[in-house]
Design a protein around this motif. Structure first.
Motif, PDB file in Angstrom:
ATOM      1  N   UNK A 189      67.379  10.257 175.569  1.00  0.00           N
ATOM      2  CA  UNK A 189      68.585  10.258 174.727  1.00  0.00           C
ATOM      3  C   UNK A 189      68.492   9.208 173.633  1.00  0.00           C
ATOM      4  N   UNK A 190      68.077   7.999 174.027  1.00  0.00           N
ATOM      5  CA  UNK A 190      67.962   6.889 173.055  1.00  0.00           C
ATOM      6  C   UNK A 190      66.931   7.229 171.987  1.00  0.00           C
ATOM      7  N   UNK A 191      65.803   7.793 172.454  1.00  0.00           N
ATOM      8  CA  UNK A 191      64.736   8.149 171.494  1.00  0.00           C
ATOM      9  C   UNK A 191      65.251   9.175 170.501  1.00  0.00           C
ATOM     10  N   UNK A 192      66.043  10.100 170.979  1.00  0.00           N
ATOM     11  CA  UNK A 192      66.596  11.138 170.108  1.00  0.00           C
ATOM     12  C   UNK A 192      67.430  10.486 168.994  1.00  0.00           C
ATOM     13  N   UNK A 193      68.316   9.549 169.398  1.00  0.00           N
ATOM     14  CA  UNK A 193      69.166   8.904 168.389  1.00  0.00           C
ATOM     15  C   UNK A 193      68.353   8.025 167.456  1.00  0.00           C
ATOM     16  N   UNK A 194      67.368   7.324 168.033  1.00  0.00           N
ATOM     17  CA  UNK A 194      66.533   6.447 167.196  1.00  0.00           C
ATOM     18  C   UNK A 194      65.739   7.265 166.192  1.00  0.00           C
ATOM     19  N   UNK A 195      65.208   8.421 166.654  1.00  0.00           N
ATOM     20  CA  UNK A 195      64.432   9.278 165.739  1.00  0.00           C
ATOM     21  C   UNK A 195      65.317   9.812 164.625  1.00  0.00           C
TER      22      UNK A 195
END
Ligand SMILES: Nc1ncnc2c1ncn2[C@@H]1O[C@H](COP(=O)(O)OP(=O)(O)OP(=O)(O)O)[C@@H](O)[C@H]1O
Ligand SMILES: [Mg+2]
Length: 434
Positions: free
Chosen positions: A124-130
């Protein structure tokens, strides 16, 4: 605490980005803030509620898992042969049964739980960071493996070799170089991030703030911790699974259970040695016959093999050569319960369980009435004169035999080597005698 902070920032971010433009352009900032605050609060409440439910369900399934493993393990232990219990002392088996199963169940369930949660959160975090910046995300993500690689590049050789070659100073320098390299790489990564931020001008300050808040939420440390913890528990899990998978090293009992048994016992060229002393023969090609209705005594020197014969009769062990027959049928053809109902034994070293005399006499019998217990004690009474003394005079004040039968053994205060212990043991066998 950190968990909630990151959670709140993420929710804030979601709330703000998902707000329709008309709200953002709204003239009333107070309404906007209240709206975001409200969404935030409901997310936090929902999250707490689900967190609580998740914890409760998790504890419940953990207890069920533990109970199931212990039950299976105990069941398998009960099937093992006597030599297994001689090799594995009760203390170590209890430890397997209690602490290792607990450690294993807790670690597996806990780690699977944390692993899944961390994986979902990290994704989830990676999705937002990307979504904020793929370049910054990439730079952030390569930091970890790079540092791990540098960390591993210093692998210490044995201290003995270092001392032999007087290379302490050299090793110090090598370690310092590794640390410097780590520092350099970190510096380069941060300057690259800095350059990137300056060049990629579409990242505004809000996104950058959100990005820096999201970075530590990557649960890579948790994943590394889980890996280490799993490795620690592997030892316990291996021991538990070895016991769970262990097959008894004796032939399975058959289902022969004739209504009447004559009681002719035959040893046919029996050779037997204990598992712990395979090269020493306790019985060497023994042939003997015990006729029914006759009192037969085995007489011989200490260590001659008398008890071993009785143990073979009880099928505690199996001979390596030859066969023990009951009414011309090998013992292993008989049903396990049937055989032990027909063959009773009074041990040289009886072990009584803590509990009343009655509990010890009726041990292993289903629905044994007090009358049967009394009857067994009476029979023993006529066989052993001392039993009368035991029943009537011990303990102090319990003059009624009924009382003595119900009195817990520890209150009887007799020493472990007392012949009375053997007498209670004798009684234990009487109700089952045909
Ligand atoms: N559980 C065991 N594990 C290994 N060896 C054993 C075990 N029990 C007995 N032995 C050995 O087997 C041999 C026969 O022992 P056993 O107890 O059958 O003799 P015994 O005739 O009953 O002696 P005693 O008159 O002292 O009771 C002995 O050498 C003994 O040391
Ligand atoms: Mg003996």
């Amino acid at each position: 605490m950190g968990y909630w902070t990151h959670g709140t920032v993420l929710i804030w971010k979601v709330s703000v980005t998902s707000l329709p433009c008309k709200y953002l352009k709204n003239e009333c900032r107070l309404v906007q803030t209240g709206f975001v605050f409200g969404i935030n609060c409901s997310f936090v409440s929902l999250s707490s509620m689900f967190g609580g439910m998740h914890g409760g369900m998790f504890m419940c399934s953990l207890s069920r898992l533990n109970k199931r493993i212990r039950h299976m393990l105990f069941q398998n232990l009960m099937k093992q042969e006597m030599s297994f219990f001689e090799e594995n002392k009760p203390g170590s088996l209890t430890s397997r049964l209690i602490s290792d199963t607990d450690k294993m169940g807790r670690s597996v369930a806990m780690n699977v739980n944390v692993l899944l949660r961390s994986l979902v959160k990290t994704c989830g975090m990676l999705f937002f960071m990307l979504r904020l910046s793929w370049q910054l995300t990439l730079l952030t993500c390569i930091e970890m493996p790079l540092l791990a690689f540098i960390q591993n590049s210093y692998n210490n050789i044995s201290q003995v070799t270092v001392l032999c070659f007087k290379a302490e100073h050299q090793e110090q320098q090598r370690y310092e170089q590794t640390l410097n390299r780590k520092l350099q790489i970190l510096r380069r990564i941060y300057s690259a991030i800095h350059l990137l931020i300056r060049r990629v001008n579409h990242i505004h300050s809000g996104s950058l703030f959100a990005f820096t808040k999201l970075c530590p939420s990557l649960y890579s440390q948790h994943l590394v911790y889980i890996y280490g913890d799993m490795l620690n528990t592997v030892g316990s899990a291996v021991k538990v699974f070895q016991l769970l998978d262990r097959k008894p090293q004796m032939r399975e009992a058959g289902d022969l259970a004739p209504e009447k048994v004559e009681g002719r016992l035959t040893f046919e060229k029996v050779t037997f040695s204990y598992h712990s002393r395979p090269n020493e023969k306790a019985l060497k090609s023994v042939t003997l016959e015990l006729s029914p209705g006759k009192l037969t005594a085995l007489v011989g020197p200490t260590g001659g093999g008398k008890t071993s014969c009785v143990c073979l009769l009880q099928r505690f062990y199996e001979p390596q050569e030859g066969e023990v027959l009951l009414d011309e049928e090998p013992l292993h053809h008989y049903q396990h319960q049937y055989l032990h109902k027909k063959v009773a034994m009074v041990s040289q070293d009886p072990v009584l369980f803590s509990g009343s005399v009655r509990y010890n006499i009726e041990y292993g019998l289903k629905d044994c009435t007090l009358e049967r217990v009394k009857e067994a004690a009476r029979k023993a009474n006529s066989m052993f004169e001392k039993w009368k003394y035991f029943i009537i005079k011990v303990p102090e004040g319990a003059l009624e035999w009924h009382d003595a039968v119900h009195t817990p053994l520890p209150q009887m205060n007799f020493p472990p080597e007392s012949p009375r212990l053997q007498e209670v043991h004798q009684n234990r066998n009487l109700p089952v005698l045909p």
